[in-house]
Write an enzyme that holds these catalytic residues in place. Structure first.
Site, PDB file in Angstrom:
ATOM      1  N   SER A  10     -23.364  42.629   5.326  1.00 34.85           N
ATOM      2  CA  SER A  10     -24.600  42.760   6.111  1.00 34.85           C
ATOM      3  C   SER A  10     -24.938  41.446   6.786  1.00 34.85           C
ATOM      4  O   SER A  10     -24.932  40.398   6.146  1.00 34.85           O
ATOM      5  CB  SER A  10     -25.756  43.158   5.203  1.00 34.85           C
TER       6      SER A  10
ATOM      7  N   GLU B 186     -28.657  37.223   6.429  1.00 34.60           N
ATOM      8  CA  GLU B 186     -28.247  37.153   5.022  1.00 34.60           C
ATOM      9  C   GLU B 186     -27.035  36.232   4.892  1.00 34.60           C
ATOM     10  O   GLU B 186     -26.895  35.503   3.912  1.00 34.60           O
ATOM     11  CB  GLU B 186     -27.889  38.577   4.566  1.00 34.60           C
TER      12      GLU B 186
ATOM     13  N   ARG C 280     -31.247  39.087  -2.292  1.00 34.28           N
ATOM     14  CA  ARG C 280     -30.093  38.434  -1.643  1.00 34.28           C
ATOM     15  C   ARG C 280     -30.228  36.925  -1.542  1.00 34.28           C
ATOM     16  O   ARG C 280     -29.740  36.312  -0.583  1.00 34.28           O
ATOM     17  CB  ARG C 280     -29.837  39.019  -0.249  1.00 34.28           C
TER      18      ARG C 280
HETATM   19  C1  LIG Z   1     -17.146  44.627   3.612  1.00 32.81           C
HETATM   20  C2  LIG Z   1     -18.234  43.847   2.919  1.00 32.81           C
HETATM   21  C3  LIG Z   1     -19.210  44.525   2.205  1.00 32.81           C
HETATM   22  C4  LIG Z   1     -20.241  43.821   1.570  1.00 32.81           C
HETATM   23  N1  LIG Z   1     -21.189  44.516   0.872  1.00 32.81           N
HETATM   24  C5  LIG Z   1     -22.158  43.846   0.227  1.00 32.81           C
HETATM   25  C6  LIG Z   1     -23.148  44.560  -0.538  1.00 32.81           C
HETATM   26  O1  LIG Z   1     -23.132  45.782  -0.650  1.00 32.81           O
HETATM   27  N2  LIG Z   1     -24.105  43.841  -1.164  1.00 32.81           N
HETATM   28  C7  LIG Z   1     -24.158  42.482  -1.080  1.00 32.81           C
HETATM   29  O2  LIG Z   1     -25.049  41.871  -1.693  1.00 32.81           O
HETATM   30  N3  LIG Z   1     -23.236  41.789  -0.366  1.00 32.81           N
HETATM   31  C8  LIG Z   1     -22.251  42.425   0.286  1.00 32.81           C
HETATM   32  N4  LIG Z   1     -21.333  41.731   1.017  1.00 32.81           N
HETATM   33  C9  LIG Z   1     -21.461  40.275   1.151  1.00 32.81           C
HETATM   34  C10 LIG Z   1     -20.710  39.450   0.099  1.00 32.81           C
HETATM   35  O3  LIG Z   1     -19.595  40.176  -0.381  1.00 32.81           O
HETATM   36  C11 LIG Z   1     -21.616  39.042  -1.074  1.00 32.81           C
HETATM   37  O4  LIG Z   1     -22.716  38.271  -0.662  1.00 32.81           O
HETATM   38  C12 LIG Z   1     -20.814  38.270  -2.116  1.00 32.81           C
HETATM   39  O5  LIG Z   1     -21.580  38.106  -3.277  1.00 32.81           O
HETATM   40  C13 LIG Z   1     -20.397  36.883  -1.615  1.00 32.81           C
HETATM   41  O6  LIG Z   1     -19.499  36.360  -2.573  1.00 32.81           O
HETATM   42  P1  LIG Z   1     -18.357  35.349  -2.176  1.00 32.81           P
HETATM   43  O7  LIG Z   1     -17.708  34.932  -3.417  1.00 32.81           O
HETATM   44  O8  LIG Z   1     -17.485  35.916  -1.132  1.00 32.81           O
HETATM   45  O9  LIG Z   1     -19.228  34.148  -1.603  1.00 32.81           O
HETATM   46  P2  LIG Z   1     -18.996  33.351  -0.247  1.00 32.81           P
HETATM   47  O10 LIG Z   1     -19.162  34.270   0.904  1.00 32.81           O
HETATM   48  O11 LIG Z   1     -17.751  32.559  -0.338  1.00 32.81           O
HETATM   49  O12 LIG Z   1     -20.256  32.375  -0.297  1.00 32.81           O
HETATM   50  C14 LIG Z   1     -21.577  32.891  -0.162  1.00 32.81           C
HETATM   51  C15 LIG Z   1     -22.559  31.808  -0.636  1.00 32.81           C
HETATM   52  O13 LIG Z   1     -22.359  31.587  -2.027  1.00 32.81           O
HETATM   53  C16 LIG Z   1     -22.002  30.235  -2.278  1.00 32.81           C
HETATM   54  N5  LIG Z   1     -21.042  30.217  -3.378  1.00 32.81           N
HETATM   55  C17 LIG Z   1     -19.850  30.846  -3.459  1.00 32.81           C
HETATM   56  N6  LIG Z   1     -19.274  30.607  -4.643  1.00 32.81           N
HETATM   57  C18 LIG Z   1     -20.121  29.800  -5.325  1.00 32.81           C
HETATM   58  C19 LIG Z   1     -20.085  29.183  -6.609  1.00 32.81           C
HETATM   59  N7  LIG Z   1     -19.050  29.361  -7.454  1.00 32.81           N
HETATM   60  N8  LIG Z   1     -21.133  28.416  -6.968  1.00 32.81           N
HETATM   61  C20 LIG Z   1     -22.191  28.231  -6.145  1.00 32.81           C
HETATM   62  N9  LIG Z   1     -22.285  28.774  -4.920  1.00 32.81           N
HETATM   63  C21 LIG Z   1     -21.249  29.555  -4.517  1.00 32.81           C
HETATM   64  C22 LIG Z   1     -21.413  29.721  -0.969  1.00 32.81           C
HETATM   65  O14 LIG Z   1     -21.482  28.326  -0.867  1.00 32.81           O
HETATM   66  C23 LIG Z   1     -22.307  30.451   0.035  1.00 32.81           C
HETATM   67  O15 LIG Z   1     -23.554  29.799   0.172  1.00 32.81           O
HETATM   68  C24 LIG Z   1     -20.291  42.412   1.659  1.00 32.81           C
HETATM   69  C25 LIG Z   1     -19.283  41.717   2.371  1.00 32.81           C
HETATM   70  C26 LIG Z   1     -18.271  42.430   3.000  1.00 32.81           C
HETATM   71  C27 LIG Z   1     -17.202  41.682   3.754  1.00 32.81           C
END
Ligand SMILES: Cc1cc2nc3c(=O)[nH]c(=O)nc-3n(C[C@H](O)[C@H](O)[C@H](O)COP(=O)(O)OP(=O)(O)OC[C@H]3O[C@@H](n4cnc5c(N)ncnc54)[C@H](O)[C@@H]3O)c2cc1C
Length: 294
Positions: free
Chosen positions: A209, A280, A160
């Protein structure tokens, strides 16, 4: 490219909290990302990227930075043989849909991860034994120093996390998948989603999480449950009654409520199990989780 001013980031987080960004940009191409990064450097502004905000807590007072959200040509997914060429802003759901339609398997693990490719690479997101490190061939990363391809080892993908810094923007990636009949992909996705629905709060505003699982026989969720934290509430934020490693917006939550719950959960887990839980979720802006005992 133009900066938008005072865009409320609560619109762009799944928890629905967070104040305005000092500046906001919606680049639709690598050239536009580079132009925005140059302008931020000229103006001495820090840069942060949001994907779907699904693992993000943004300070209620807002963020003194240029916040980027990748759209248009940076949010697409195109198959090419066993590669899926994706934009950094492409939603996992879009990528999985394109992969399935093209008979490409390997990305099924992402079916219940509501993020983008950029967020997935940054977090090395994963579930059910799969994660981005297993499918990522390389990522195109832009920063004030230029744009170039980085492989998984250079990205430092581990549980993660990665070694990407705030000013490094994942603008694209290549996922290496394998041929698989679409019906098999569909059946797997259906089964994984059913497992998810049975165990986690899927119809609430959360950010996934809260804590990484510790090196302990108990998962973070089980540990917090045994500390009696299910249903514990501070302000508008609630530790999910369904799964204790989730925080829900129970109405009117602020990011500071969620942080207060994180602090309390860490304190209780440490008191009861001697374990230092590591969050996380990523914090953006002036938000801090103090060291235990501080
Ligand atoms: C209901 C639910 C279930 C979930 N289940 C899981 C799971 O099973 N496994 C898991 O790993 N995660 C899970 N997550 C967490 C989340 O979905 C993941 O971590 C996901 O990969 C985050 O992606 P995001 O685009 O929403 O990033 P954001 O939440 O917008 O950002 C997260 C981080 O990534 C950075 N970031 C975003 N986009 C970029 C980019 N283009 N370049 C560089 N940095 C960037 C941001 O600055 C920040 O530091 C869950 C979330 C929810 C709400």
């Amino acid at each position: 490219m133009k900066f938008e001013e005072r865009v409320e980031l609560a619109r762009y987080t799944t928890l629905g909290t967070g104040g305005p960004a000092r500046a906001f940009g919606r680049p639709r191409s690598v050239d536009e990302v580079e132009a925005l990064l140059r302008r931020a450097a000229d103006e001495g502004l820090a840069v942060a990227t949001v994907g779907l905000g699904s693992n993000l807590l943004v300070a209620d007072e807002g963020v003194e930075a240029l916040v980027l959200r990748l759209e248009g040509g940076l949010a697409t997914a195109e198959p090419d043989g066993v590669l899926l060429r994706v934009g950094g802003g492409a939603a996992n759901a879009v990528c999985l849909h394109r992969a399935r339609a093209s008979g490409l398997g390997g990305f099924e693990f992402a079916c219940a991860i509501p993020g983008t490719i950029g967020g997935g690479v940054r977090m090395n997101a994963g579930a059910y034994g799969g994660d981005f490190s297993q499918v990522l061939d390389r990522a195109l990363v832009a920063s004030a120093d230029g744009t170039g391809w980085l492989g998984p080892a250079e990205l430092g993908l581990s549980y993660r996390t990665s070694n990407l810094l705030a000013g490094q923007v994942v603008v694209g990636a290549e996922l290496r998948l394998h041929p698989r009949p679409p019906e098999e992909i569909k059946a797997d996705v259906r089964a994984l989603n059913a497992r998810r629905k049975a165990a986690q709060p899927t119809n609430r505003r959360t950010f996934g999480s809260v804590f990484k699982n510790p090196e302990h026989e108990l998962s973070a969720g089980r540990m917090l449950e045994s500390c009696g934290l299910k249903g514990f509430r501070i302000g508008g934020a609630l530790i999910s009654p369904k799964h204790a490693n989730f925080i829900e917006n129970a109405g009117g939550a602020r990011s500071e409520d969620a942080v207060a719950l994180i602090v309390e959960a860490r304190r209780r887990a440490h008191e009861q199990y001697g374990v230092e839980l590591e969050h996380e979720v990523r914090l953006l802006g002036d938000l801090h989780v103090p060291a235990l005992g501080a």
